[in-house]
Design a protein around this motif. Structure first.
Motif, PDB file in Angstrom:
ATOM      1  N   MET A   1       0.681 -14.451 -21.871  1.00 31.31           N
ATOM      2  CA  MET A   1       2.389 -13.875 -21.878  1.00 31.31           C
ATOM      3  C   MET A   1       2.000 -12.870 -21.025  1.00 31.31           C
ATOM      4  SD  MET A   1       5.782 -14.585 -23.572  1.00 31.31           S
ATOM      5  CE  MET A   1       6.818 -14.029 -23.235  1.00 31.31           C
ATOM      6  N   LYS A   2       2.271 -12.657 -20.014  1.00 31.03           N
ATOM      7  CA  LYS A   2       3.107 -11.588 -19.292  1.00 31.03           C
ATOM      8  C   LYS A   2       4.109 -10.796 -19.941  1.00 31.03           C
ATOM      9  CE  LYS A   2       4.471 -11.078 -14.369  1.00 31.03           C
ATOM     10  NZ  LYS A   2       4.733 -11.306 -12.913  1.00 31.03           N
ATOM     11  N   LYS A   3       3.774  -9.678 -19.733  1.00 29.41           N
ATOM     12  CA  LYS A   3       4.235  -8.450 -20.399  1.00 29.41           C
ATOM     13  C   LYS A   3       6.042  -8.317 -19.413  1.00 29.41           C
ATOM     14  CE  LYS A   3       4.155  -4.159 -22.982  1.00 29.41           C
ATOM     15  NZ  LYS A   3       3.526  -3.031 -23.192  1.00 29.41           N
ATOM     16  N   PRO A   4       7.092  -8.069 -19.986  1.00 30.67           N
ATOM     17  CA  PRO A   4       8.387  -7.212 -19.334  1.00 30.67           C
ATOM     18  C   PRO A   4       8.037  -6.431 -18.743  1.00 30.67           C
ATOM     19  CG  PRO A   4       8.908  -8.721 -21.180  1.00 30.67           C
ATOM     20  CD  PRO A   4       7.343  -8.393 -21.349  1.00 30.67           C
ATOM     21  N   LEU A   5       8.839  -6.060 -17.351  1.00 32.33           N
ATOM     22  CA  LEU A   5       8.356  -5.026 -17.194  1.00 32.33           C
ATOM     23  C   LEU A   5       9.184  -4.259 -17.161  1.00 32.33           C
ATOM     24  CD1 LEU A   5       8.359  -5.866 -13.325  1.00 32.33           C
ATOM     25  CD2 LEU A   5       6.537  -5.475 -14.929  1.00 32.33           C
ATOM     26  N   THR A   6      10.708  -5.102 -17.846  1.00 27.36           N
ATOM     27  CA  THR A   6      11.649  -3.386 -18.455  1.00 27.36           C
ATOM     28  C   THR A   6      12.215  -4.016 -19.941  1.00 27.36           C
ATOM     29  OG1 THR A   6      13.331  -5.574 -18.072  1.00 27.36           O
ATOM     30  CG2 THR A   6      13.173  -3.831 -16.708  1.00 27.36           C
ATOM     31  N   ASN A   7      12.500  -3.238 -20.758  1.00 35.40           N
ATOM     32  CA  ASN A   7      13.083  -3.193 -22.522  1.00 35.40           C
ATOM     33  C   ASN A   7      14.198  -3.895 -22.155  1.00 35.40           C
ATOM     34  OD1 ASN A   7      14.910  -1.104 -21.507  1.00 35.40           O
ATOM     35  ND2 ASN A   7      13.392   0.295 -22.998  1.00 35.40           N
ATOM     36  N   GLU A   8      15.067  -4.342 -23.415  1.00 32.78           N
ATOM     37  CA  GLU A   8      16.193  -4.496 -23.770  1.00 32.78           C
ATOM     38  C   GLU A   8      17.845  -3.046 -23.189  1.00 32.78           C
ATOM     39  OE1 GLU A   8      15.361  -1.978 -26.984  1.00 32.78           O
ATOM     40  OE2 GLU A   8      13.729  -3.964 -26.010  1.00 32.78           O
ATOM     41  N   HIS A   9      17.026  -2.314 -22.906  1.00 36.60           N
ATOM     42  CA  HIS A   9      18.149  -1.598 -22.137  1.00 36.60           C
ATOM     43  C   HIS A   9      17.867  -1.328 -20.585  1.00 36.60           C
ATOM     44  CE1 HIS A   9      18.701   0.122 -26.269  1.00 36.60           C
ATOM     45  NE2 HIS A   9      17.773   0.117 -26.483  1.00 36.60           N
ATOM     46  N   GLU A  11      15.160  -0.098 -18.894  1.00 37.81           N
ATOM     47  CA  GLU A  11      14.573   0.773 -18.426  1.00 37.81           C
ATOM     48  C   GLU A  11      12.872  -0.196 -18.450  1.00 37.81           C
ATOM     49  OE1 GLU A  11      14.450   3.817 -21.373  1.00 37.81           O
ATOM     50  OE2 GLU A  11      16.746   4.010 -21.526  1.00 37.81           O
ATOM     51  N   VAL A  12      12.700   0.487 -17.077  1.00 35.66           N
ATOM     52  CA  VAL A  12      11.075  -0.324 -16.645  1.00 35.66           C
ATOM     53  C   VAL A  12      10.828   0.939 -17.393  1.00 35.66           C
ATOM     54  CG1 VAL A  12       9.559  -0.578 -14.663  1.00 35.66           C
ATOM     55  CG2 VAL A  12      12.315  -0.343 -13.996  1.00 35.66           C
ATOM     56  N   ARG A  13       9.083  -0.099 -18.078  1.00 34.26           N
ATOM     57  CA  ARG A  13       8.173   0.574 -18.510  1.00 34.26           C
ATOM     58  C   ARG A  13       7.262   0.995 -17.697  1.00 34.26           C
ATOM     59  NH1 ARG A  13       3.679  -2.531 -17.534  1.00 34.26           N
ATOM     60  NH2 ARG A  13       3.778  -4.938 -17.558  1.00 34.26           N
ATOM     61  N   GLU A  14       6.291   1.589 -18.052  1.00 31.48           N
ATOM     62  CA  GLU A  14       4.997   2.420 -17.094  1.00 31.48           C
ATOM     63  C   GLU A  14       3.960   1.272 -16.112  1.00 31.48           C
ATOM     64  OE1 GLU A  14       1.163   5.257 -17.269  1.00 31.48           O
ATOM     65  OE2 GLU A  14       3.317   5.559 -19.335  1.00 31.48           O
ATOM     66  N   LEU A  15       4.359   1.566 -15.336  1.00 33.40           N
ATOM     67  CA  LEU A  15       3.196   0.141 -14.882  1.00 33.40           C
ATOM     68  C   LEU A  15       1.680   0.358 -14.904  1.00 33.40           C
ATOM     69  CD1 LEU A  15       5.132  -0.288 -11.480  1.00 33.40           C
ATOM     70  CD2 LEU A  15       5.875  -1.384 -13.188  1.00 33.40           C
ATOM     71  N   THR A  16       1.241  -0.741 -14.836  1.00 37.15           N
ATOM     72  CA  THR A  16      -0.618  -0.764 -15.254  1.00 37.15           C
ATOM     73  C   THR A  16      -1.447  -1.287 -13.593  1.00 37.15           C
ATOM     74  OG1 THR A  16      -0.412  -3.016 -16.311  1.00 37.15           O
ATOM     75  CG2 THR A  16      -0.089  -0.970 -17.738  1.00 37.15           C
ATOM     76  N   ASP A  17      -2.511  -1.194 -13.678  1.00 41.05           N
ATOM     77  CA  ASP A  17      -3.200  -1.685 -12.884  1.00 41.05           C
ATOM     78  C   ASP A  17      -3.235  -2.723 -12.967  1.00 41.05           C
ATOM     79  OD1 ASP A  17      -4.178   0.930 -12.272  1.00 41.05           O
ATOM     80  OD2 ASP A  17      -5.822   0.527 -13.365  1.00 41.05           O
ATOM     81  N   ASP A  19      -0.630  -4.619 -13.574  1.00 41.13           N
ATOM     82  CA  ASP A  19       0.927  -4.736 -12.980  1.00 41.13           C
ATOM     83  C   ASP A  19       0.692  -4.773 -11.220  1.00 41.13           C
ATOM     84  OD1 ASP A  19       2.848  -4.846 -14.934  1.00 41.13           O
ATOM     85  OD2 ASP A  19       2.699  -3.071 -15.642  1.00 41.13           O
ATOM     86  N   PHE A  20      -0.111  -4.195 -11.118  1.00 36.69           N
ATOM     87  CA  PHE A  20      -0.134  -3.606  -9.194  1.00 36.69           C
ATOM     88  C   PHE A  20      -1.382  -4.644  -9.150  1.00 36.69           C
ATOM     89  CE2 PHE A  20       1.540   0.579 -10.179  1.00 36.69           C
ATOM     90  CZ  PHE A  20       1.798   0.846  -9.485  1.00 36.69           C
ATOM     91  N   GLU A  21      -1.506  -5.196  -9.112  1.00 31.06           N
ATOM     92  CA  GLU A  21      -2.992  -6.279  -9.061  1.00 31.06           C
ATOM     93  C   GLU A  21      -1.519  -7.645  -8.408  1.00 31.06           C
ATOM     94  OE1 GLU A  21      -6.101  -7.223 -11.554  1.00 31.06           O
ATOM     95  OE2 GLU A  21      -7.175  -4.862 -10.897  1.00 31.06           O
ATOM     96  N   GLU A  22      -0.728  -7.926  -9.466  1.00 29.07           N
ATOM     97  CA  GLU A  22      -0.108  -8.606  -9.237  1.00 29.07           C
ATOM     98  C   GLU A  22       1.284  -8.274  -8.546  1.00 29.07           C
ATOM     99  OE1 GLU A  22       1.782 -10.136 -13.173  1.00 29.07           O
ATOM    100  OE2 GLU A  22      -0.530 -10.513 -13.997  1.00 29.07           O
ATOM    101  N   MET A  23       0.934  -7.316  -7.583  1.00 30.88           N
ATOM    102  CA  MET A  23       2.463  -7.394  -6.856  1.00 30.88           C
ATOM    103  C   MET A  23       1.813  -7.921  -5.726  1.00 30.88           C
ATOM    104  SD  MET A  23       3.964  -3.771  -7.640  1.00 30.88           S
ATOM    105  CE  MET A  23       4.272  -3.192  -9.385  1.00 30.88           C
ATOM    106  N   ARG A  24       3.233  -8.641  -4.836  1.00 32.31           N
ATOM    107  CA  ARG A  24       2.908  -9.541  -3.700  1.00 32.31           C
ATOM    108  C   ARG A  24       3.486  -7.924  -2.790  1.00 32.31           C
ATOM    109  NH1 ARG A  24       6.961 -14.569  -4.727  1.00 32.31           N
ATOM    110  NH2 ARG A  24       7.976 -13.279  -5.570  1.00 32.31           N
ATOM    111  N   PRO A  25       3.102  -8.863  -1.381  1.00 28.68           N
ATOM    112  CA  PRO A  25       3.583  -7.520  -0.172  1.00 28.68           C
ATOM    113  C   PRO A  25       5.227  -8.085   0.329  1.00 28.68           C
ATOM    114  CG  PRO A  25       1.054  -9.286   0.445  1.00 28.68           C
ATOM    115  CD  PRO A  25       2.318  -9.199  -0.966  1.00 28.68           C
TER     116      PRO A  25
END
Length: 87
Positions: A1-9, A11-17, A19-25
């Motif tokens: 399962m994919k880890k959410p980018l934000t927490n319950e508040h 706030e965006v968590r630190e992005l990992t490599d 995360d960047f690989e999954e980003m679309r143009p």
């Protein structure tokens, strides 16, 4: 399962490599009209201002910045008014 980018508040968590690989143009995510507004500055007919560097007192900068965005243009306008009044 994919880890959410934000927490319950929200706030965006630190992005990992991973995360960047999954980003679309941007071209595949945003509508074309929005892409144009982000990437394009618009046609430049002729330069109307000269880029320069100058030192101003902190009080001057603070005064104009307090009025919000466009503070550099307001400094430009104030200098033009000075020229008109003092020749």
């Amino acid at each position: 399962m994919k880890k959410p980018l934000t927490n319950e508040h929200g706030e965006v968590r630190e992005l990992t490599d991973e995360d960047f690989e999954e980003m679309r143009p941007m071209e595949k995510v945003l509508p074309a009209e929005l892409q144009r507004t982000i990437r394009q500055r618009g046609p430049q007919h002729a330069p109307t201002k000269v880029k320069t560097t100058m030192r101003l007192s902190p009080e001057v900068i603070e005064h104009f910045k307090e009025q919000g965005p466009g503070w550099q243009g307001r400094i430009d306008q104030a200098l033009k008014e000075y020229i008109e009044e003092h020749g």
